[in-house]
Motif scaffolding. Structure first.
Motif, PDB file in Angstrom:
ATOM      1  N   ASN A 159     -24.189  15.382 -37.601  1.00 55.45           N
ATOM      2  CA  ASN A 159     -23.121  15.812 -36.734  1.00 55.45           C
ATOM      3  C   ASN A 159     -22.609  15.490 -35.893  1.00 55.45           C
ATOM      4  O   ASN A 159     -23.016  14.099 -35.987  1.00 55.45           O
ATOM      5  N   MET A 192     -15.318  17.804 -41.100  1.00 55.28           N
ATOM      6  CA  MET A 192     -16.456  19.648 -40.726  1.00 55.28           C
ATOM      7  C   MET A 192     -17.185  19.339 -40.286  1.00 55.28           C
ATOM      8  O   MET A 192     -18.143  19.302 -41.727  1.00 55.28           O
ATOM      9  N   GLY A 195     -25.887  21.381 -40.626  1.00 56.63           N
ATOM     10  CA  GLY A 195     -26.811  20.579 -41.484  1.00 56.63           C
ATOM     11  C   GLY A 195     -26.338  21.780 -42.827  1.00 56.63           C
ATOM     12  O   GLY A 195     -26.801  21.928 -43.872  1.00 56.63           O
ATOM     13  N   PRO A 230     -20.523  20.805 -37.513  1.00 55.56           N
ATOM     14  CA  PRO A 230     -20.743  21.421 -36.529  1.00 55.56           C
ATOM     15  C   PRO A 230     -21.147  21.212 -35.362  1.00 55.56           C
ATOM     16  O   PRO A 230     -20.908  19.680 -34.774  1.00 55.56           O
ATOM     17  N   ASP A 254     -22.560  16.207 -42.613  1.00 51.29           N
ATOM     18  CA  ASP A 254     -23.072  16.770 -42.567  1.00 51.29           C
ATOM     19  C   ASP A 254     -24.021  17.750 -43.681  1.00 51.29           C
ATOM     20  O   ASP A 254     -24.512  18.127 -43.914  1.00 51.29           O
ATOM     21  N   HIS A 314     -12.161  22.448 -49.784  1.00 56.76           N
ATOM     22  CA  HIS A 314     -12.729  21.887 -49.173  1.00 56.76           C
ATOM     23  C   HIS A 314     -14.639  22.264 -49.991  1.00 56.76           C
ATOM     24  O   HIS A 314     -14.729  20.623 -50.188  1.00 56.76           O
TER      25      HIS A 314
END
Lengths: 539, 232
Positions: free
Chosen positions: B35, B56, A497, B58, B11, A325
């Motif tokens: 997000n 993936m 982020g 948060p 993200d 990933h």
């Protein structure tokens, strides 16, 4: 055939002795005679008689006194006193002192035989009773010892703890000075524990024995106990060490489960010919108890190591997924930007083209860092990490990184607290800067903007310099605090982020610090903050 | 034609920038979210024609975003993830995503997939010649894109509807895996057999009284699917 019952007749009248002798022998008794108290006493000291017939009036000693002496030596003897008319009083006193009966002279032979027969019958009952009580006590003792051993070994599932407590309990409850345990491992037996043996002896003990050789190997192989009544040098070489330690007899029993040997319990004592079949029966029972506990612990160990392997395997799988990933994310930017510039349907303006190139450049750096981390980790795994140590002032190392740290903490308050006088440390400054940057980067990732991140240094008893990085972030739950230095572990609570890392950062930090002979640890309270510290030894 | 409004959720700011630039250059309106939570707010606030979603993230991750959006909306969702595992793909499709693209990706491929998703939304002019289809309680009004089973209206995503329409128009004919993939999704999908399995499963769960013993969509193992009108 039952041994004949023996009677000692004490009288100074030799004719009388002859007659009585003949009568008693005729009834199958073994008879000895003594003409005086002194003679009788000597014989009684040497041998056991079932019954004694004593004339109360002997020339050399008072009959009642002789009786007391006899009963003192043989409390269970059947004593029959012979009296004349004149000494009935003495006879009664004799009864009080423990005589079985008194008979008046002249004797009625039938009466004598019937009294002796009754006396011996009583004696047999007493002796049988005593034997039963002794047997019962022995069984009780064995049961207690087995119970003790069983309790001691069932307190733990840790193999070494089980063996140590088994040996300790065997020593305490049997009184045997020395004992030891070997367990089967592949094709040999390995010494797993010992008790009561001196350090010097333990050094000379064989730590590994072939399953087919020596006394221990034989006990294991044949799953049968063995007693050596008198140890002889060089005939049992695996037990030579016991001879050197002054031990004379040895007993060994197999540790068996369902007839299968898994090890050997050996005991030794400085007395020769100490062990009987009773001892061995008890030791065999103890061996079975130990074997069960040992097998349980081994099964538990197997099950937990299988579990640990499964966990490691799933961590590796997750690691590969994470690495994949993490590699694909910057690659997606690089490929996407380059691919955008190659599309013929859209022509981008100069600024946009430049932006794409900047993105490509930046993410190529990200990829490089990632590959570096992976290489570093594989070096650590192969123990091939080089640290080039030179004396440095830690303050200089920290300030040399200040620009980078300021950049990382641009949205936080960075506080640096270093005392003026710090002893120099011998370090690879590049590697230590890597650790510091990594810890600060983590602090930034896991705490909100505008909170404070503190770098502090202090010395610990002049032996170590300790550097810590503290944040006011989300903290780490206590159950995760032990795991975070493991490879591939990913913490929760990363801010929005922020990209997920490879899970290698802290494992790399630990590797670098340990290569410097230092330690790294964490203290944290959820919602309050986290403090990572590492120590570096002072030269 | 009105500009299509696309929501991009990722993200990674670099990916957001890359996608926005490319989509805007091709005439799409773009809004972004970093997000899952922001993306759910955006879907409720703005009119969104299509979502490009990272997994993936948060807070609320992509899988959860798909699940929550599918509770009330059939907006096409294309997953764009660095996770290339087949299980992730099937899981997202089963939850209701329309497509799954693995990072890194080519711009042309992404644009083609966006177009495929819009094609499924249906252009009324592309409706079949016949106006309706009926079979043992299942009724489809092609002009209104309306599906009912025993009179109860069934809500389908555009992709689900496309697949059902294709099976219905060609009822009683066996359609092979690659025929279905090519005509419903596009020629670049002809090897994505998982898509068919997942979408047929999704349709059966919505249409069939007993999805394990389907009466409308029949399977010919290893070959394809068909709708039989002469239900016994």
């Amino acid at each position: 055939m039952k041994a004949k019952e023996s009677v000692l007749v004490v009288d100074d009248d030799l004719d009388f002795l002859n007659i009585i002798s003949r009568i008693l022998k005729g009834k199958g008794y073994e008879v000895e005679t003594a003409p005086s108290g002194g003679d009788a006493f000597l014989r009684l000291k040497e041998l056991f008689y079932n019954a004694v017939i004593v004339d109360i009036s002997l020339p050399d000693v008072n009959g009642t006194k002789l009786l007391s002496g006899i009963l003192e030596i043989h409390p269970e003897i059947i004593a029959i006193m012979l009296t004349g008319h004149s000494s009935v009083q003495n006879a009664v006193e004799s009864l009080n002192r423990g005589a079985f009966a008194y008979l008046e002279k002249p004797l009625d032979p039938d009466n004598l035989l019937s009294v002796i027969s009754r006396g011996l019958e009583k004696q047999r009952l007493v002796l049988e009773n005593r034997q039963l009580v002794e047997e019962l006590e022995r069984h009780n003792r064995i049961t207690n010892i087995l119970l003790n051993v069983s309790q001691a070994v069932s307190q733990s599932l840790d193999l070494q703890e089980i063996i140590d407590s088994a040996l300790d309990t065997v020593a305490r409850s049997t009184g045997l000075e020395a004992n030891f345990i070997y367990l089967g491992e592949n094709d040999h037996l390995r010494l797993k524990g010992h008790h009561g043996l001196s350090k010097r002896l333990v050094q000379s003990m064989p730590k590994e024995i072939s399953k087919n050789s020596g006394v221990i190997g034989r006990i294991f192989g044949e799953a049968g106990s063995e007693i050596i009544e008198e140890l002889v040098r060089d005939t049992q070489t695996d037990l030579n060490f016991l001879i050197n330690g002054g031990y004379h007899s040895f007993a060994g029993v197999p540790l068996t489960i369902l007839g299968e040997s898994i090890g050997v319990l050996g005991v030794a004592t400085s007395f020769a010919r100490y062990f009987s079949s009773n001892n061995v029966e008890l030791l065999t029972g103890i061996g079975r108890e130990i074997a069960i506990a040992v097998r349980n612990a081994q099964l538990y160990e197997d099950a937990s190591s299988a579990k640990a392997l499964r966990e490691l395997d799933s961590m590796r799988t997750e690691f590969l997924a994470n690495v994949s990933h993490e590699l694909r994310t910057p690659l997606a930017v690089i490929k996407g930007c380059a691919n955008s510039l190659l599309q013929s349907d859209v022509i981008f303006d100069d600024q946009t083209r430049r932006d794409f190139l900047v993105s490509i450049d930046k993410d190529a750096d990200t990829l490089t860092r990632l590959v570096d981390d992976l290489l570093m980790m594989s070096r650590l795994e192969a123990n091939a990490l080089e640290v080039k140590r030179k004396p440095h002032k830690l303050a200089d190392v920290i300030y040399a990184t200040k620009d980078r740290l300021d950049k990382l903490t641009a949205r936080h308050h960075l506080r640096i607290d270093i005392p003026d006088s710090l002893p120099p440390v011998s370090i690879d400054d590049g590697r230590i800067r890597e650790v510091l940057t990594n810890l600060v980067d983590n602090a930034v990732k896991f705490s909100e903007d505008n909170t404070t991140i503190t770098i502090e240094v202090h010395t610990n008893g002049k032996k170590e310099v300790i550097l810590s990085v503290a944040d006011e972030g989300v903290g780490i739950p206590s159950e995760q605090q032990l795991k975070i230095f493991e490879r591939f572990f990913q913490g929760n609570g990363r801010k929005t982020g922020r990209r997920k890392g490879t899970g290698l950062g802290l494992a790399i930090c630990r590797g670098i610090i340990e290569a410097h002979g230092g330690r790294i640890w964490v203290e944290s309270e959820p919602a309050k903050g986290t403090r990572f510290s590492f120590s570096l030894p002072v030269d | 034609m009105d500009k299509k409004n696309l929501l991009i959720v990722d993200d990674d700011p670099a990916i957001l920038r890359l996608l926005s630039t490319n989509l805007k250059a091709r005439g799409y309106e773009v809004i972004t979210a970093t997000n899952g939570e922001e993306s759910l707010e955006a879907v409720q606030r703005d009119f969104v024609d299509l979502i490009i979603l990272d997994l993936m993230m948060p807070k609320v991750d992509g899988v959860e975003v798909v699940r929550r959006i599918r509770e009330w909306s059939n907006v096409p969702i294309i997953i764009l993830s660095a996770r290339g595992d087949e299980n992730d793909k099937v899981k997202c499709l089963e939850l209701g995503a329309d497509d799954y693209l693995t990072k890194p990706f080519g711009i042309a491929e992404l644009m083609a997939r966006i177009k495929t998703a819009f094609r499924h939304r249906g252009d009324p002019t592309a409706a079949p010649a016949q106006s309706s289809f009926a079979c043992d309680g299942l009724e489809i009004n092609f002009a209104k894109r309306r599906v009912t089973v025993n009179g109860n209206e069934i809500t389908l995503t555009p992709t689900e509807y496309s697949l059902l329409q294709h099976l219905a128009v060609n009822s009683d004919k066996v359609l092979t895996h690659s025929m279905l993939l090519q005509s419903v999704w596009g020629s670049e999908y002809s090897s994505e057999k998982e898509y068919l399995r997942v979408f047929v499963g999704r349709l059966r769960r919505k249409l069939e009284p007993d999805p394990k013993n389907p009466k409308y969509i029949q399977t010919i193992p290893g070959v394809g699917y068909f709708i039989a009108t002469d239900v016994p």
